[in-house]
Write an enzyme that holds these catalytic residues in place. Structure first.
Site: not given
Length: 487
Positions: A339, A171, A372, A335, A250
């Site tokens: 996700h 995602c 989603n 703003h 990561h």
């Protein structure tokens, strides 16, 4: 910051695919499909020639799974009749026998991806042959030839177009892959890049009974987005946003982060997306690292000072009971594009970033009306903001994506003009009265007069200071050229 002034990257425009109304899915369709199967065969997992006791046990298990999915849906934040699924797994069209083969996957992918690309080319007035770089991304569906090749073929792009397909990145890639796009443009000034995000839901649909995998059937829905990102000088005046910051982290070096989301078979050999119980915990770690990195670049000085003092108290002075400082990002960001993995995820992120419901509503609205949509989610959120509320020139937009790996990306965009575009994906909501126009804050001649007055006052102040310090002897310039000061 100096790097972006020298090598600016602009978002020219983007388009979020709006599926056909016939593809809307409701809980009524789902309940009918599951229960019809139970009436006909005794169980959705029923086998031929079983005893009455085995049939009853299988039917009870099936009912438990139906109830589980219903409970997940109730808490997920999705509308019961306003999200979309392709016909291959849409219960109204396929009943309880979904098709998850490569042909069905290709049909969905071509419909969504090509629809998004066609939409963005039409909005920008560009031709497919104008594109220098093409980057496509999905996570589960990775065909040969690639999706980028499919787009090249469908739109007859140039033979020298540089095309890339990114797979298996989850995602977050609608945000993370902007790094690749920006780096490609930096290496090739005056270029145009087409970036396409999509998650083809057909092959990701899970037919088994593992509850860790069934959650994705409830959450994921059909969608795609296409963006034109450029550093071509002739297009700058038409651009909507400037990319000011881009951060990527990561944490997949740890086994917990690497294994908490993965696609593969269950004990029966049925493929599905596994969501571990530690997903939220690992995602929070990645998000914290990313926001710490980007915070030093976007927070105002008083918040940075408060953060530094808090850290000194906790790490150096070892004061007991001092809670970690949580900056208020809404003081410097107008703003937020988060996700929308689920309602609870949004609640946790809002709490951790000190965001009120005013900043969370665009993500909640996307979750309600589109579900989603994986890597496309934050782009649907931006289209929601533009369509239903508007973006003021100079506003900063924070884009957050978290996905499998675990990886996290954060981008900061600055609006170059007032934007009130009504996107096709949100036209129905805008027509229904959900739209709020930007307030008119232009001052016209009064604004110009105030500017001139402030400049006049500044000029008078400079003249007074010059007369006092130079002509009255405040600063003396000796013959040897050495400046001496006295007061």
């Amino acid at each position: 910051m100096f790097k972006f002034k020298c090598d600016p990257v602009y978002l020219l425009d983007f388009y979020c695919y709006k599926p056909s109304e016939e593809l809307m899915v409701s809980m009524v369709d789902i309940d009918a499909a599951w229960n019809e199967k139970r009436k006909q065969e005794g169980s959705i997992f029923g086998k031929h020639e079983v005893t009455a006791e085995e049939a009853a046990k299988a039917d009870a298990e099936a009912q438990d799974i139906i109830d589980f999915q219903y409970r997940v849906w109730q808490k997920a934040g999705l509308s019961d009749n306003a999200t979309y699924l392709p016909k291959s797994i849409h219960p109204k069209f396929c009943g309880n026998t979904p098709r998850t083969d490569l042909n069905a996957s290709a049909e969905e992918c071509r419909m969504a991806v090509c629809g998004a690309v066609e939409g963005v080319l039409k909005k920008t007035g560009l031709r497919a042959t104008d594109i220098d770089f093409l980057i496509t991304t999905t996570s589960i569906y990775c065909p040969t030839p690639s999706i980028s090749s499919m787009v090249v073929n469908a739109f007859k792009m140039r033979k020298d177009v540089n095309s890339y397909h990114l797979g298996g990145m989850g995602c977050a890639n609608g945000v993370v892959a902007v790094n690749l796009v920006a780096d490609l443009l930096k290496a090739h000034p005056g270029s145009i890049a087409l970036f396409v995000t999509n998650e083809t839901t057909t092959p990701a649909f899970y037919k088994g009974r593992d509850k860790h995998r069934l959650v994705t059937n409830v959450l994921f829905r059909l969608g795609a987005a296409a963006m034109i990102i450029t550093n071509k000088p002739s297009l700058v005046r038409k651009a909507k946003y400037l990319l000011e910051q881009r951060v990527r982290v990561h944490i997949g070096a740890t086994d917990d982060a690497y294994r908490c989301i993965w696609y593969g078979p269950d004990e029966e050999g049925l493929n599905g997306i596994y969501l571990g119980l530690n997903v939220v915990k690992e995602a929070s770690k990645a998000l914290t690292l990313a926001m710490t990195k980007v915070g030093s670049k976007i927070l105002n000085w008083d918040q940075i000072a408060a953060f530094a003092w808090n850290r000194i108290q906790r790490k150096v002075l070892k004061k007991p009971g001092v809670e970690p400082f949580i900056p208020c990002f809404s003081d410097c960001i107008q703003h937020f594009l988060i996700h929308a993995g689920g309602a609870k995820v949004l609640d946790n992120i809002g709490k951790n970033l000190k965001l009120s419901e005013r900043y969370l509503w665009p993500s909640r609205t996307v979750l309600r009306y589109f579900g989603n949509v994986s890597s496309s989610t934050t782009w649907y959120t931006l289209s929601c903001v533009e369509s239903l509320r508007g973006v003021r020139r100079g506003d900063k937009v924070l884009q957050i994506g978290v996905g499998s790996g675990i990886k996290c990306g954060v981008n900061v965009w600055r609006a170059l003009r007032d934007i009130e575009d009504v996107h096709d994906a949100w036209r129905m909501r805008a027509d229904a009265g959900d739209r709020t126009r930007l307030a008119n804050v232009s001052h016209g001649s009064l604004h110009i007069a105030l500017r001139l007055l402030s400049l006049a006052i500044l000029a008078v102040l400079v003249a007074v200071l010059y007369r006092f310090f130079v002509e009255k002897g405040g600063i003396v310039l000796p013959e040897d050229g050495i400046i001496s000061r006295f007061w």
